[in-house]
Each structure stands twice: as C-alpha cells, then as structure tokens.
Motif scaffolding. Sequence first.
Motif, PDB file in Angstrom:
ATOM      1  N   ASP A  26       0.826  -1.205   0.000  1.00 42.83           N
ATOM      2  CA  ASP A  26       0.000   0.000   0.000  1.00 42.83           C
ATOM      3  C   ASP A  26       0.859   1.253   0.000  1.00 42.83           C
ATOM      4  O   ASP A  26       0.577   2.223  -0.707  1.00 42.83           O
ATOM      5  N   ASN A  29       2.452   1.713  -3.537  1.00 40.52           N
ATOM      6  CA  ASN A  29       1.479   2.087  -4.560  1.00 40.52           C
ATOM      7  C   ASN A  29       0.932   3.494  -4.355  1.00 40.52           C
ATOM      8  O   ASN A  29       0.714   4.233  -5.320  1.00 40.52           O
ATOM      9  N   GLY A  33       3.396   5.178  -6.781  1.00 40.33           N
ATOM     10  CA  GLY A  33       2.716   4.790  -8.012  1.00 40.33           C
ATOM     11  C   GLY A  33       1.848   5.897  -8.587  1.00 40.33           C
ATOM     12  O   GLY A  33       1.252   6.690  -7.852  1.00 40.33           O
ATOM     13  N   TRP A  43       0.800   2.593 -15.559  1.00 36.85           N
ATOM     14  CA  TRP A  43       1.227   2.767 -14.167  1.00 36.85           C
ATOM     15  C   TRP A  43       2.744   2.845 -14.198  1.00 36.85           C
ATOM     16  O   TRP A  43       3.397   2.263 -15.058  1.00 36.85           O
ATOM     17  N   TYR A  70       9.666  -3.528  -9.109  1.00 35.04           N
ATOM     18  CA  TYR A  70       8.332  -3.101  -8.689  1.00 35.04           C
ATOM     19  C   TYR A  70       7.296  -4.055  -9.274  1.00 35.04           C
ATOM     20  O   TYR A  70       6.372  -4.516  -8.577  1.00 35.04           O
ATOM     21  N   LEU A  74       4.608  -6.501  -7.209  1.00 33.87           N
ATOM     22  CA  LEU A  74       3.157  -6.568  -7.422  1.00 33.87           C
ATOM     23  C   LEU A  74       2.699  -8.008  -7.601  1.00 33.87           C
ATOM     24  O   LEU A  74       1.646  -8.419  -7.072  1.00 33.87           O
ATOM     25  N   GLU A  93      -4.172  -6.668  -8.259  1.00 37.03           N
ATOM     26  CA  GLU A  93      -2.723  -6.567  -8.460  1.00 37.03           C
ATOM     27  C   GLU A  93      -2.328  -7.005  -9.867  1.00 37.03           C
ATOM     28  O   GLU A  93      -1.377  -6.472 -10.447  1.00 37.03           O
ATOM     29  N   ARG A  96      -2.939  -4.009 -12.019  1.00 42.13           N
ATOM     30  CA  ARG A  96      -1.918  -2.989 -11.801  1.00 42.13           C
ATOM     31  C   ARG A  96      -0.597  -3.413 -12.427  1.00 42.13           C
ATOM     32  O   ARG A  96       0.137  -2.607 -12.999  1.00 42.13           O
TER      33      ARG A  96
END
Length: 347
Positions: A26, A29, A33, A43, A70, A74, A93, A96
């Motif tokens: 969290d 992101n 992000g 993203w 990264y 995820l 996820e 993302r």
Amino acid sequence: MTGAASRNEPPAHTHNWAALAAEAADEVNQAFGRRLMSLPGTWIGQLSTEAPATPRRPWSEWHYWWQAHYLDALIDTAYLSLEQGDRIMARTELRRARALLFGIMIRNYGLFPNYFYDDMAWLALAAGRLNTLSIRLEARPSRLALHAVRALTRHLHGAHDQVLGGGIYSSRKRDFKNTPANGPAALVFARSGAKETAAAVADWLRRELFDPEIGLYLDGIHPSVTGRDVESTVYTYNQGPILATLLELGRPQDLEQAAALIAAISQQLSTPGRGLRLEPGGDGSLFTGILCRYLALAARDPRLSAHSRDTASNLVRDTAAQLAHEHPTQLSAAVQRWTVFAAAASL
C-alpha cells in the motif's frame, strides 16, 4: 533505521509478515505509483517521494530495473492474496501489474529492450511471472507479457558468445561480462526452456567468477590485452539469481552448489540474528531484497536438506526484521522492503 535491527525489536518470528507485506505494498502504490503522463491503462513508479516527477517532466530520470522489481513485487502480492483466498485482491494486483508493464514500455520509448542486459533480464523474469499469474487467474496468457519475454530473451541470447569462454555481456558495449547480467539471464534461459544455454552460462559463472575461498560469486570480468581483469567485489544480489538457476537446473551438482552457496551467504554476508547485510542507497537499496526473493525459493525446495532450508528461511526472516520499522522515501528501498516482507510471508 538503516542498518542492524534495533535492540528493542521483537524476535523475527513475532512479526506478521503477510500484514507487513500488504502494508508495504500500500505504501509503495500510494506514495510512488501513478499513471504515466496521466495516460489511462498505465502505471509507473516515481523514483522518490521527496522529488516526485511531474506530468510535464516524465522523462527526467529513468531507472528501468527498479520498475522491473516493482513489477515483481506486485506479482508477489497477487500470489500472497491467492494463498489467503482473496482472488479479488489478486486480480487487482494483476491489473496494476499489466498497467505497470505497459507503462514501462511507453516510458522506454515504446520498446522493451534496453542498453543493459541485466535490466532486460530482470524485466524478462518479472514479465514471465506476470504471464503465469494471468494464466492462473484468468486462464489466458498476457499478450504484452509474452511479447516482453520473447523480445527480451531474444536480446539475451544475442549477448551470449564465446569471448572469455562464454557468458553474456553486461551491456551493448560488449566490453564486460558480469554476474549481475549472467545470473538473471541464466534464470531467464532456464525458465524459458533453454536449459542447455542456462547450464552453459551457470557453468561459465562457476569457472570464471566463483571464488572458492569464500564460496561466493564475484562481480565481473573484462577482456584485456593480458587476458582478463576480474572485478572482485562481492554483492548480495549477485548470489540470488544464480542460486535460483541452480535450483531450476536441478542437476546433482547444481543442488550441491546451491546448498554450499546458502551456507556461504550465511557465513559471509550476514550477522547472526540480524540477517543479511543491507547495501547502501540508490541501486544498492534493492540488492538484499533480490537475494531474499531467491533464498525464499530455496527455503521451500524439498530437494535441499532441512539445514539448508532452515538457514535460508532464517536469513530472510532476520533480514525482514531489520526493515520492519523503515519507511523509505526512495522507490528502490521501498520495493526492497516490500520484497523482503513478501519473501518472509511466503515461508
């Protein structure tokens, strides 16, 4: 806290690693992000919370390989969500991760290949995991991830030749062969079915850049008029992907070498009860996390002895305890923290 664990910190086994991994996800992101240039379906991770990129200056600085890790993180979160029975979070996820891979391609001028072969190998590994996750969650491959894997793997094969007896180059300059490129490239080859090439690269690393006195892999080797010049620096992350490659290959000598490498990592790169050493900022902020990712694989591998698995597991958990109270302001360190917690949660 940036180094050893606090004296007042509870033992590693008292932490809820899954909760800490979710919290770290969290944080990354939300703090790092964003959409790339506000484009729908993209993203990207901004490099720092202290000096964030702006939509008007999206190209100011580029750390391709940070983004690859990264992406891996995820995917870690998606798999942890699946283990906990939360398919909704896993699908979130996955979406993302797809957007991040698309953002990486756009930011890299519409292409996946890069100047550095280690960068390409890291993204190929993450994209391969993304494709596997897509198949598991949606019963269909990710076309973009497959495209990334194929394009990047083709470039990695092109970097492999017999100069210095084998191995692949660090960059397109083709004047240096190093463990940071050869380790993850060997793992890409092994996972993509090119086991003979993977074994050739792993065996080359063992001949040319393994130091039997300390049991670890050195950094790299330059061709020179005198034959070869070795860069003898030892980094944590260089040990991780070759460990995973040895497990992937699975020959008797590979498993023996994997067990010996775990022991050497414990002896040379860690402090009892405090876990692995943490490399200093910038690129180094990711190094220990990468090693933890692959130590967690070893800790779950039944072909290794209980002692080797326990050693790998304790290294991951003790390292995670060092990072439990940090809140990094740089993407690389924040992704490392997330990766280590996810590795600990998987044990």
